[in-house]
Scaffold this motif. Structure first.
Motif, short mmCIF file in Angstrom:
data_model
loop_
_atom_site.label_atom_id
_atom_site.label_comp_id
_atom_site.label_asym_id
_atom_site.label_seq_id
_atom_site.Cartn_x
_atom_site.Cartn_y
_atom_site.Cartn_z
N ILE A 60 13.25 -2.69 2.67
CA ILE A 60 11.88 -2.57 2.14
C ILE A 60 11.92 -1.77 0.85
N ALA A 61 12.75 -0.75 0.82
CA ALA A 61 12.87 0.09 -0.39
C ALA A 61 13.38 -0.74 -1.56
N ILE A 62 14.34 -1.63 -1.31
CA ILE A 62 14.87 -2.49 -2.37
C ILE A 62 13.76 -3.41 -2.90
N LEU A 63 13.03 -4.06 -1.98
CA LEU A 63 11.94 -4.96 -2.39
C LEU A 63 10.86 -4.19 -3.15
N SER A 64 10.58 -2.98 -2.69
CA SER A 64 9.56 -2.15 -3.34
C SER A 64 9.96 -1.85 -4.79
N GLU A 65 11.24 -1.50 -4.98
CA GLU A 65 11.72 -1.17 -6.33
C GLU A 65 11.74 -2.40 -7.23
N LYS A 66 12.32 -3.50 -6.75
CA LYS A 66 12.50 -4.69 -7.57
C LYS A 66 11.17 -5.38 -7.90
N LEU A 67 10.19 -5.31 -7.00
CA LEU A 67 8.90 -5.96 -7.23
C LEU A 67 7.85 -4.99 -7.78
N ASP A 68 8.26 -3.73 -7.94
CA ASP A 68 7.39 -2.70 -8.50
C ASP A 68 6.09 -2.56 -7.68
N VAL A 69 6.29 -2.44 -6.39
CA VAL A 69 5.17 -2.25 -5.46
C VAL A 69 5.44 -0.99 -4.65
N PRO A 70 4.48 -0.07 -4.58
CA PRO A 70 4.70 1.16 -3.80
C PRO A 70 5.12 0.86 -2.36
N TYR A 71 6.06 1.65 -1.85
CA TYR A 71 6.58 1.46 -0.50
C TYR A 71 5.45 1.50 0.52
N ASP A 72 4.54 2.46 0.40
CA ASP A 72 3.43 2.60 1.36
C ASP A 72 2.53 1.37 1.36
N GLN A 73 2.36 0.77 0.19
CA GLN A 73 1.52 -0.44 0.11
C GLN A 73 2.20 -1.60 0.84
N PHE A 74 3.51 -1.65 0.76
CA PHE A 74 4.26 -2.73 1.42
C PHE A 74 4.12 -2.64 2.95
N VAL A 75 4.25 -1.44 3.48
CA VAL A 75 4.26 -1.29 4.94
C VAL A 75 2.86 -1.16 5.52
N SER A 76 1.85 -1.03 4.66
CA SER A 76 0.48 -0.96 5.14
C SER A 76 0.06 -2.29 5.75
N LEU A 77 -0.76 -2.23 6.79
CA LEU A 77 -1.25 -3.45 7.42
C LEU A 77 -2.50 -4.00 6.73
N LYS A 78 -2.90 -3.32 5.67
CA LYS A 78 -4.08 -3.76 4.94
C LYS A 78 -3.69 -4.88 3.97
N LEU A 79 -4.44 -5.98 4.02
CA LEU A 79 -4.18 -7.12 3.14
C LEU A 79 -5.12 -7.11 1.94
N ASP A 80 -4.67 -7.75 0.85
CA ASP A 80 -5.54 -7.90 -0.31
C ASP A 80 -6.76 -8.72 0.06
N LYS A 81 -7.76 -8.69 -0.81
CA LYS A 81 -9.06 -9.31 -0.51
C LYS A 81 -8.94 -10.79 -0.16
N ASN A 82 -8.08 -11.53 -0.89
CA ASN A 82 -8.02 -12.97 -0.68
C ASN A 82 -7.34 -13.35 0.64
N LEU A 83 -6.60 -12.40 1.24
CA LEU A 83 -5.98 -12.66 2.54
C LEU A 83 -6.63 -11.87 3.67
N ALA A 84 -7.63 -11.07 3.34
CA ALA A 84 -8.26 -10.20 4.34
C ALA A 84 -8.81 -10.96 5.55
N PRO A 85 -9.48 -12.13 5.36
CA PRO A 85 -9.98 -12.84 6.55
C PRO A 85 -8.91 -13.20 7.55
N ILE A 86 -7.68 -13.51 7.04
CA ILE A 86 -6.58 -13.82 7.96
C ILE A 86 -6.22 -12.59 8.77
N GLY A 87 -6.13 -11.45 8.10
CA GLY A 87 -5.83 -10.22 8.81
C GLY A 87 -6.87 -9.88 9.84
#
Length: 497
Positions: A60-87
């Motif tokens: 996860i740390a590798i993906l976080s670094e390479k995709l420039d996404v905070p680690y906490d955001q990756f492991v959070s169960l919160k989805l972005d707005k466009n995918l929120a209904p699925i969650g």
């Protein structure tokens, strides 16, 4: 029965996979490109995105670094707005209650669908929610629709339940050649299952005048309305025996039902009702009598009514039982069952129950307050019983739908509702007329059986000079007008192209 559920671990995997796929596609990266960027194998990344694997923290740390996404955001169960209904729907109890296993859909199938096409699933979920809100589609309605689809998928015949009835009859030494009586079943409920039957208590509550029974599980007390007839009492006792004999823990406690708490209650209610119908109207006995009727060159309406009344069953139970045996014993699978209610002096007719085997036949329920065709036999017998005040009105006709070029033999019975003043109900069974049906029903050429051209609703009907028409065919006229406009527009396109 085990209700389908997405376990917490699978939910976490799926959410992570959805987020990774969304981020990857936002970066315009293919799986191959993300593999080169991160050093993780393409197949491994594919398994993650499908919700089948959850990466370890270092990955996860590798993906976080390479995709420039905070680690906490990756492991959070919160989805972005466009995918929120699925969650939301994955976290809700909805999926835990959908009886997907009844239709052979596996948990992994659903996860693959969601993971592979999240945008489409999101749009689908939003559409379903909007439709449900627009038509006030309740959880109970969803459950009932699921059971109805389950019946249709199995041609409304369940061998396991039929065999259970045979075993029960053998175990308790009942004679299926003689009508099962409520007294026989009451003795079994009392002696075998410890029931107490109370026939007086419900009469003390005016609010419960529409209920036929209430079961109190703590004391095994069955409160039964005193004014029900022998057929209704026998059916209630049969259902209670089914709940006990089949060992159903999840069940409904009132008849008719008030509310459902979970899908198992709805399904077990159907199973118990099926068991009751099979017990009261034995398959072999009923099939033999119907076969004799079918062999006649002319339709004998007195014989049909006599067959129905020879069992200790209501007309509705009889007609519903036909939907079990006709597909199984006669291979007549193109049929429908309808139940209508109608109040005296009211212009309205309400379709309260329907079943369609093989495909969606006409007629069927509409949700737009349109006027059902008054030429249907289901409505005719209701009008007849109101005018004659008879106890039972039976009739039949061949209903021809000019638009679809399909015809049905429709048999209908109407009776007074014993629980509501000036209210009546009709039950009907319709058989699609084809070469197969003509070979099985010798009386189909009977000239005494009248044929009527019918529509579905007045608003959509093209039949001219219909004396029974309630309103103009405004929806059909609008569709025809739009079709003409479309034709002219196409001609203009051709002219200037």
């Amino acid at each position: 029965m085990i209700i389908f559920a997405i376990m917490e671990e699978d939910y976490i995997k799926l959410i992570f996979g959805l987020k990774l796929k969304q981020i990857r596609t936002d970066r315009n990266l293919s799986l191959f490109g993300l593999s080169k960027l991160s050093g993780l194998s393409k197949s491994y990344l594919n398994e993650i995105e499908k919700g089948k694997k959850y990466p370890k923290p270092d990955k996860i740390a590798i993906l976080s670094e390479k995709l420039d996404v905070p680690y906490d955001q990756f492991v959070s169960l919160k989805l972005d707005k466009n995918l929120a209904p699925i969650g939301d729907i994955l976290k809700s109890k909805i999926l835990k209650e959908i009886p997907l296993e009844l239709f052979g859909i596996k948990e992994s199938d659903l996860i693959d669908i969601v993971a592979n096409a999240p945008d489409k699933v999101n749009a689908f979920i939003s559409t379903i929610i909007e439709i449900a809100q627009h038509y006030s589609f309740s959880k109970e309605s969803f459950y009932l629709a699921s059971v109805r689809s389950f019946q249709e998928a199995n041609n409304n015949y369940f061998e396991v339940l039929e065999q259970s009835v045979i075993k029960f009859v053998e175990a308790y030494q009942l004679d299926l050649k003689a009508n099962i009586s409520s007294l026989e079943l009451e003795e079994i409920l009392v002696e075998e299952y410890g029931y107490t039957i109370n026939n007086k208590e419900l009469e003390n509550y005016k609010e419960l005048d529409s209920l036929r029974s209430i079961f109190i599980p703590k004391t095994k007390t069955l409160l039964v309305a005193n004014h029900i007839d022998e057929a209704q009492r026998t059916f209630i006792y049969s259902k209670e025996i089914a709940y006990n004999y089949l060992n159903y823990k999840e069940r409904l406690y009132t008849f008719s039902w008030i509310k459902f708490e979970n899908f198992d209650q709805v399904l077990n209610n159907f199973y118990a009702s099926y068991f009751a119908g099979s017990l009261i109207l034995p398959q072999e006995l009923l099939t033999n009598q119907v076969e004799k009727l079918f062999k006649k060159k002319t339709f004998d309406d007195k014989q049909f009514v006599q067959i129905a009344q020879s069992f200790n069953a209501s007309p509705e139970s009889f007609y519903q039982r036909l939907t079990n045996i006709l597909p199984k014993d006669f291979n007549i699978q193109n049929l429908f069952f309808l139940r209508f209610i109608h109040k005296k002096n009211s212009p309205n007719f309400y379709l309260t129950k329907e079943l369609h085997l093989s495909h969606q036949h006409s007629p069927h329920a509409n949700e737009t307050n349109e006027h059902y065709c008054r030429r249907w036999m289901s409505l005719k017998v209701l009008k007849d019983i109101v005018n004659t005040n008879d106890k039972h009105v039976f009739n039949l006709q061949i209903s021809n739908y000019p638009d679809s070029n399909q015809s049905y033999l429709v048999l209908s019975s109407a009776t007074k509702d014993p629980f509501k003043t000036d209210q009546y109900r009709s039950v009907s069974i319709g058989l699609l007329i084809n070469q197969q049906l003509k070979r099985k029903l010798n009386f189909l050429e009977d000239k005494k059986i009248e044929t009527f051209n019918v529509g579905v609703t007045c608003e959509r009907c093209a039949i001219k000079d219909c004396k029974e028409r309630m309103v103009p065919a405004k929806i059909l006229e609008k569709e025809q007008k739009n079709l003409k406009i479309e034709t002219v527009v196409n001609d203009i396109f051709k002219q200037f192209s």
